[in-house]
Design an enzyme around this catalytic site. Structure first.
Site, PDB file in Angstrom:
ATOM      1  N   ARG A   1      -4.702  10.568   4.246  1.00  0.00           N
ATOM      2  CA  ARG A   1      -3.819  11.479   4.230  1.00  0.00           C
ATOM      3  C   ARG A   1      -2.971  11.745   2.977  1.00  0.00           C
ATOM      4  O   ARG A   1      -2.261  12.567   2.683  1.00  0.00           O
ATOM      5  CB  ARG A   1      -3.206  11.335   5.849  1.00  0.00           C
ATOM      6  CG  ARG A   1      -3.788  11.335   6.528  1.00  0.00           C
ATOM      7  CD  ARG A   1      -2.661  10.900   7.752  1.00  0.00           C
ATOM      8  NE  ARG A   1      -2.120  12.050   7.785  1.00  0.00           N
ATOM      9  CZ  ARG A   1      -1.901  13.096   8.195  1.00  0.00           C
ATOM     10  NH1 ARG A   1      -2.407  13.761   8.799  1.00  0.00           N
ATOM     11  NH2 ARG A   1      -0.403  14.129   8.534  1.00  0.00           N
TER      12      ARG A   1
ATOM     13  N   LYS B   1       0.570  -1.394   0.974  1.00  0.00           N
ATOM     14  CA  LYS B   1      -0.094   0.237   0.043  1.00  0.00           C
ATOM     15  C   LYS B   1       0.921   1.304  -0.040  1.00  0.00           C
ATOM     16  O   LYS B   1       0.459   1.851  -0.594  1.00  0.00           O
ATOM     17  CB  LYS B   1      -0.649   0.157   1.214  1.00  0.00           C
ATOM     18  CG  LYS B   1      -1.248   1.516   1.670  1.00  0.00           C
ATOM     19  CD  LYS B   1      -2.079   1.222   2.554  1.00  0.00           C
ATOM     20  CE  LYS B   1      -1.823   1.485   3.934  1.00  0.00           C
ATOM     21  NZ  LYS B   1      -1.619   2.773   4.629  1.00  0.00           N
TER      22      LYS B   1
ATOM     23  N   ILE C   1       8.709   7.664  16.816  1.00  0.00           N
ATOM     24  CA  ILE C   1       7.789   7.781  15.297  1.00  0.00           C
ATOM     25  C   ILE C   1       7.007   8.356  15.664  1.00  0.00           C
ATOM     26  O   ILE C   1       7.010   9.774  15.568  1.00  0.00           O
ATOM     27  CB  ILE C   1       7.587   6.990  14.475  1.00  0.00           C
ATOM     28  CG1 ILE C   1       8.852   5.937  14.572  1.00  0.00           C
ATOM     29  CG2 ILE C   1       7.263   7.799  13.275  1.00  0.00           C
ATOM     30  CD1 ILE C   1      10.029   6.164  13.588  1.00  0.00           C
TER      31      ILE C   1
ATOM     32  N   CYS D   1      -4.671  12.708  13.297  1.00  0.00           N
ATOM     33  CA  CYS D   1      -5.076  11.384  13.238  1.00  0.00           C
ATOM     34  C   CYS D   1      -5.444  10.443  14.330  1.00  0.00           C
ATOM     35  O   CYS D   1      -5.536  11.035  15.252  1.00  0.00           O
ATOM     36  CB  CYS D   1      -4.738  10.675  12.255  1.00  0.00           C
ATOM     37  SG  CYS D   1      -2.598  10.054  13.277  1.00  0.00           S
TER      38      CYS D   1
HETATM   39  N1  EPU Z   1       6.613  14.595  10.308  1.00  0.00           N
HETATM   40  C1  EPU Z   1       6.465  16.247  10.803  1.00  0.00           C
HETATM   41  N2  EPU Z   1       6.658  16.906   9.313  1.00  0.00           N
HETATM   42  C2  EPU Z   1       5.606  16.348   8.753  1.00  0.00           C
HETATM   43  C3  EPU Z   1       6.163  15.654   8.375  1.00  0.00           C
HETATM   44  C4  EPU Z   1       6.616  13.793   9.087  1.00  0.00           C
HETATM   45  O1  EPU Z   1       7.109  16.251  11.773  1.00  0.00           O
HETATM   46  O2  EPU Z   1       5.616  16.921   7.273  1.00  0.00           O
HETATM   47  C5  EPU Z   1       7.095  13.857  11.390  1.00  0.00           C
HETATM   48  C6  EPU Z   1       6.430  12.606  12.242  1.00  0.00           C
HETATM   49  O3  EPU Z   1       4.957  13.547  12.491  1.00  0.00           O
HETATM   50  C7  EPU Z   1       6.551  11.598  12.699  1.00  0.00           C
HETATM   51  C8  EPU Z   1       7.680  11.265  12.126  1.00  0.00           C
HETATM   52  O4  EPU Z   1       7.990  12.166  10.594  1.00  0.00           O
HETATM   53  O5  EPU Z   1       6.883  11.658  13.949  1.00  0.00           O
HETATM   54  C9  EPU Z   1       7.651  10.269  10.195  1.00  0.00           C
HETATM   55  O6  EPU Z   1       6.590  10.276   9.698  1.00  0.00           O
HETATM   56  P1  EPU Z   1       6.129  10.197   7.980  1.00  0.00           P
HETATM   57  O7  EPU Z   1       5.941  11.763   7.115  1.00  0.00           O
HETATM   58  O8  EPU Z   1       7.411   9.145   7.901  1.00  0.00           O
HETATM   59  O9  EPU Z   1       4.551   9.309   7.674  1.00  0.00           O
HETATM   60  P2  EPU Z   1       3.702   9.602   7.009  1.00  0.00           P
HETATM   61  O10 EPU Z   1       4.607   9.584   5.661  1.00  0.00           O
HETATM   62  O11 EPU Z   1       2.717  10.005   6.879  1.00  0.00           O
HETATM   63  C10 EPU Z   1       4.143   6.803   6.157  1.00  0.00           C
HETATM   64  C11 EPU Z   1       2.917   5.961   5.902  1.00  0.00           C
HETATM   65  C12 EPU Z   1       2.647   4.897   7.978  1.00  0.00           C
HETATM   66  C13 EPU Z   1       3.782   4.869   8.543  1.00  0.00           C
HETATM   67  C14 EPU Z   1       4.764   6.734   8.582  1.00  0.00           C
HETATM   68  C15 EPU Z   1       6.430   5.699   9.437  1.00  0.00           C
HETATM   69  C16 EPU Z   1       2.388   6.262   3.895  1.00  0.00           C
HETATM   70  C17 EPU Z   1       0.897   6.592   3.259  1.00  0.00           C
HETATM   71  N3  EPU Z   1       2.175   5.982   5.385  1.00  0.00           N
HETATM   72  O12 EPU Z   1       3.886   7.735   6.899  1.00  0.00           O
HETATM   73  O13 EPU Z   1       1.627   4.230   7.250  1.00  0.00           O
HETATM   74  O14 EPU Z   1       3.517   5.060   9.314  1.00  0.00           O
HETATM   75  O15 EPU Z   1       5.462   6.242   6.944  1.00  0.00           O
HETATM   76  O16 EPU Z   1       6.698   4.826   8.652  1.00  0.00           O
HETATM   77  O17 EPU Z   1       3.366   5.562   3.433  1.00  0.00           O
HETATM   78  C18 EPU Z   1       0.258   2.797   8.130  1.00  0.00           C
HETATM   79  O18 EPU Z   1      -0.102   2.047   6.583  1.00  0.00           O
HETATM   80  O19 EPU Z   1      -0.848   2.252   8.663  1.00  0.00           O
HETATM   81  C19 EPU Z   1       0.176   4.068   8.372  1.00  0.00           C
HETATM   82  C20 EPU Z   1       0.434   4.898   9.491  1.00  0.00           C
END
Ligand code: EPU
Length: 423
Positions: A92, A22, A328, A116
């Site tokens: 998101r 996904k 995280i 979320c």
């Molecule tokens: N963060 C920030 N600012 C930002 C973006 C992220 O502070 O602009 C912080 C977040 O709050 C968090 C950390 O950075 O503490 C990592 O977040 P990340 O951006 O890596 O998460 P994401 O891209 O929103 C993806 C996955 C999530 C998974 C996370 C961490 C997708 C669609 N989602 O989310 O997957 O938990 O990476 O590996 O790829 C899931 O599949 O259940 C899911 C939640």
């Protein structure tokens, strides 16, 4: 609203095929906006989230067709630049269209995702990245409105203060068509980001450092439509490994990349599971799982936050005290209260869950609160004595393809039942 009815405990046996990832396919779908023409993405799981991303692309003017396990995305007719609130609020990851739209169309209007289930989840790093590439970014009426002043974005350097999968992918997509050189430091190196970068390179982008925390991008004027086969879902695979561990079963998990699952395998090994690893399959023997485990979530190649809830379910039945620490998303613990309803002994201590193993869980009605929490409740329900009813399983339909059918084929007693009509 559908629910899962589970009768436990059970033992699993046999083999299961893992679907496409996904979290790899969602950015790939968004990246089809970077070119005009017909992209083909193979091994696409049929999930609520992939259907939602399809709707986002259709709203923009793309044609999205499913042929077997492939998605054919024709971006020739894309004229729109807006990802509306109605779609972004349900997923998101819709924010992934920001970078491609800005770079290819010159303007992007994307609803702010909001919070979320387990916390705020900001997108400030995505926005900083777009500004670093020369975009003007404003917030208007709950929307991010980003504009490219010239005919192309311009390269720049960004050092991510936090490793972010989403921000790295979004800025990378914007940078491939920018003028000049871009360097992304402390970039996320999750396999899903590496797959995106490889697919972009195959389409004509110039990216060095793939798989490392430093991505170096030489902007090109255009890229071709994407042709790519999605990598296996390491979190779905890890969930089946946890199923074998909690149910003291032997399973073969097929169509996986074992190198993507190193940290999960290490944690399950530490509690007594043994493994036989082939190039694209993992056999787990969970019959001897008995010792407490410790795990700390970290960016890849560390232990994934997306495996924390399922691993906690395993820990509920291990002897001794297990500790799972979340670095995280410090509040990603909504499953704890529901696992307690099944008889688990879990105490929260800051961003750690302290799990004291119990001899048995017992079935109860529980409520899924997010995708991975739902998976944890299903695993615990399969191990619990008696009947467990998991409500709000629309969360699991976002990210697991036919999970109840796959589990039932392995010997689990699980069925989907329609919920009561909404009052
Ligand atoms: N963060 C920030 N600012 C930002 C973006 C992220 O502070 O602009 C912080 C977040 O709050 C968090 C950390 O950075 O503490 C990592 O977040 P990340 O951006 O890596 O998460 P994401 O891209 O929103 C993806 C996955 C999530 C998974 C996370 C961490 C997708 C669609 N989602 O989310 O997957 O938990 O990476 O590996 O790829 C899931 O599949 O259940 C899911 C939640």
């Amino acid at each position: 609203m559908d629910r899962f009815l589970i009768h436990g405990p059970c033992t699993l046996s046999g083999s299961v095929d893992v679907s496409g990832a996904k979290n790899a396919v969602l950015p790939l779908m968004a990246a089809t906006l970077l070119s005009r023409g017909v992209s083909r993405i193979r091994n696409v799981p049929n999930l609520r989230d992939t259907r939602t991303m399809g709707k986002v692309l259709e709203t923009l003017g793309a044609q999205v067709t499913r042929e077997g396990d492939s998605l054919i995305i024709d971006s020739s007719g894309v004229v729109g630049v807006e990802a509306p609130y109605e779609l972004v609020k349900t997923m998101r990851a819709s924010v992934y269209v920001l970078g491609p739209l800005l770079s290819a169309m010159g303007t992007a209007k994307v609803s702010l995702p909001g919070g979320c289930a387990w916390g705020p989840r900001p997108i400030d790093l995505h926005l900083k990245g777009m500004e670093m590439l020369g975009a003007q970014v404003e917030l208007e009426g709950g929307y991010v409105v980003a504009k490219r002043p010239g005919s192309r974005l311009r390269g720049g350097t960004m050092d991510f203060s936090t490793s972010s999968v989403g921000a790295t992918a979004n800025v990378l997509m914007a940078a491939v068509l920018a003028e000049g050189h871009t360097v992304l430091e402390n970039a996320a190196r999750e396999p899903e980001v590496a797959q995106l970068a490889e697919a972009l390179v195959a389409a004509g982008a110039k990216i060095d450092g793939i798989g490392s925390t430093r991505l170096s991008i030489e902007g090109v004027k255009e890229i071709a439509p994407l042709q790519v086969s999605v990598i296996p879902d390491r979190i779905e695979a890890g969930t089946f490994l946890c199923a074998a561990a909690i149910l003291r079963s032997k399973l073969k998990v097929n169509k996986v990349r074992p190198a993507h699952l190193g940290a999960t395998i290490d944690v399950l090994q530490s509690c007594g599971c043994s493994f036989e690893i082939a190039s694209d399959a993992i056999e787990i023997d969970g019959r001897e799982a008995d010792r407490a485990l410790n795990a700390v979530t970290r960016p890849f190649p560390g232990f994934p936050t997306d495996m924390q809830a399922q691993t906690m379910a395993v820990a509920t039945l291990l002897e001794g005290i297990s500790v799972l620490t979340e670095t995280i998303y410090p509040d990603r613990f909504t499953h704890v209260a529901e696992l307690r309803r099944l008889g688990a002994d879990i105490r929260l201590d800051g961003n750690s869950a302290v799990v004291k193993g119990v001899a048995q869980l017992s079935g109860a009605p529980v409520m899924a609160t997010d995708l991975r929490a739902s998976a944890a409740l299903i695993l615990a329900g399969l191990a619990a004595k008696g009947e467990t009813l998991v409500d709000r399983i629309y969360h699991i339909d976002r990210g697991y393809e036919q999970i109840e059918e796959k589990l039932a084929r392995l010997g689990a007693k699980i069925e989907r039942i329609p919920g009561p009509p909404t009052p």
